[in-house]
Design a protein around this motif. Sequence first.
Motif, PDB file in Angstrom:
ATOM      1  N   VAL A   7       1.446  -6.005  51.039  1.00  0.00           N
ATOM      2  CA  VAL A   7       1.431  -5.992  49.673  1.00  0.00           C
ATOM      3  C   VAL A   7       2.340  -4.745  50.047  1.00  0.00           C
ATOM      4  N   LEU A   8       3.718  -4.857  49.712  1.00  0.00           N
ATOM      5  CA  LEU A   8       4.332  -3.838  48.916  1.00  0.00           C
ATOM      6  C   LEU A   8       3.850  -2.869  47.461  1.00  0.00           C
ATOM      7  N   VAL A   9       4.031  -1.664  47.900  1.00  0.00           N
ATOM      8  CA  VAL A   9       3.758  -0.806  46.279  1.00  0.00           C
ATOM      9  C   VAL A   9       4.774   0.289  46.251  1.00  0.00           C
ATOM     10  N   GLY A  14      -3.432   6.163  41.591  1.00  0.00           N
ATOM     11  CA  GLY A  14      -4.022   4.494  41.196  1.00  0.00           C
ATOM     12  C   GLY A  14      -3.638   3.580  41.482  1.00  0.00           C
ATOM     13  N   VAL A  15      -2.690   3.718  42.500  1.00  0.00           N
ATOM     14  CA  VAL A  15      -2.327   2.187  42.568  1.00  0.00           C
ATOM     15  C   VAL A  15      -3.727   1.662  43.683  1.00  0.00           C
ATOM     16  N   LEU A  45       2.877   0.287  52.117  1.00  0.00           N
ATOM     17  CA  LEU A  45       3.356  -0.740  52.445  1.00  0.00           C
ATOM     18  C   LEU A  45       0.947  -1.077  53.044  1.00  0.00           C
ATOM     19  N   MET A  46       0.669  -2.308  51.810  1.00  0.00           N
ATOM     20  CA  MET A  46      -0.652  -2.177  52.180  1.00  0.00           C
ATOM     21  C   MET A  46      -1.446  -4.071  53.140  1.00  0.00           C
ATOM     22  N   LYS A  66       1.055  -9.877  39.472  1.00  0.00           N
ATOM     23  CA  LYS A  66       0.892  -8.872  37.548  1.00  0.00           C
ATOM     24  C   LYS A  66       1.256  -7.427  37.250  1.00  0.00           C
ATOM     25  N   LEU A  67       0.298  -6.704  38.501  1.00  0.00           N
ATOM     26  CA  LEU A  67      -0.099  -4.979  38.671  1.00  0.00           C
ATOM     27  C   LEU A  67       1.699  -4.797  38.404  1.00  0.00           C
ATOM     28  N   ILE A  68       1.935  -3.834  38.196  1.00  0.00           N
ATOM     29  CA  ILE A  68       3.575  -3.076  37.780  1.00  0.00           C
ATOM     30  C   ILE A  68       3.626  -2.233  38.823  1.00  0.00           C
ATOM     31  N   THR A  69       2.597  -1.657  39.481  1.00  0.00           N
ATOM     32  CA  THR A  69       2.853  -0.904  41.479  1.00  0.00           C
ATOM     33  C   THR A  69       3.630  -2.082  42.256  1.00  0.00           C
ATOM     34  N   VAL A  70       2.571  -3.538  41.594  1.00  0.00           N
ATOM     35  CA  VAL A  70       3.176  -4.544  42.967  1.00  0.00           C
ATOM     36  C   VAL A  70       4.427  -4.272  43.585  1.00  0.00           C
TER      37      VAL A  70
END
Length: 160
Positions: A7-9, A14-15, A45-46, A66-70
């Motif tokens: 998961v690239l964020v 708060g992410v 990167l998670m 759907k998360l904006i930061t993703v």
Amino acid sequence: MRHVLSVLVENEPGVLSRVAGLFSGRGFNIDTLNVGPTLEKGVSLMTISTHGDEQIIEQIIKQLRKLITVIKVVDLSGTKAVEREMVLIKVHATDSSRAEILRIVDIFRCKVVDVSIDELTMEVTGDQGKIVAIVNMLQRFGIKEFARTGTVAMKRSMQF
């Protein structure tokens, strides 16, 4: 079934909480979680490993997207990927057992990173199978301390 998600964020406060909350809010467990910065400033990167059937993982991926930061979500399960974990293991090492422990370290291509009169600390890097195997081999000497990272993974390049 075990799944590894890359998961690239955006690296914002708060992410991590939002991603973890997405899992816990739906009653799913995160087995391992590894987060680190990428070469791109402000992006992390998670790598998340979890268990679930295809439908559950599909829902998790849709919710993550759907998360904006993703920025991007990739399920590395079912693709050819390189997975590694790192473990630090401190074992009790007497004069009589030290040579045998060092042979095990050599066989598993590990590295001794700290030595004292009655202890050895090893750094082990590899896939889950290697980690489990060396832990099983070293348990009879007495594992004093154990620290393990989460899985890091990357899709393999195309091979010809």
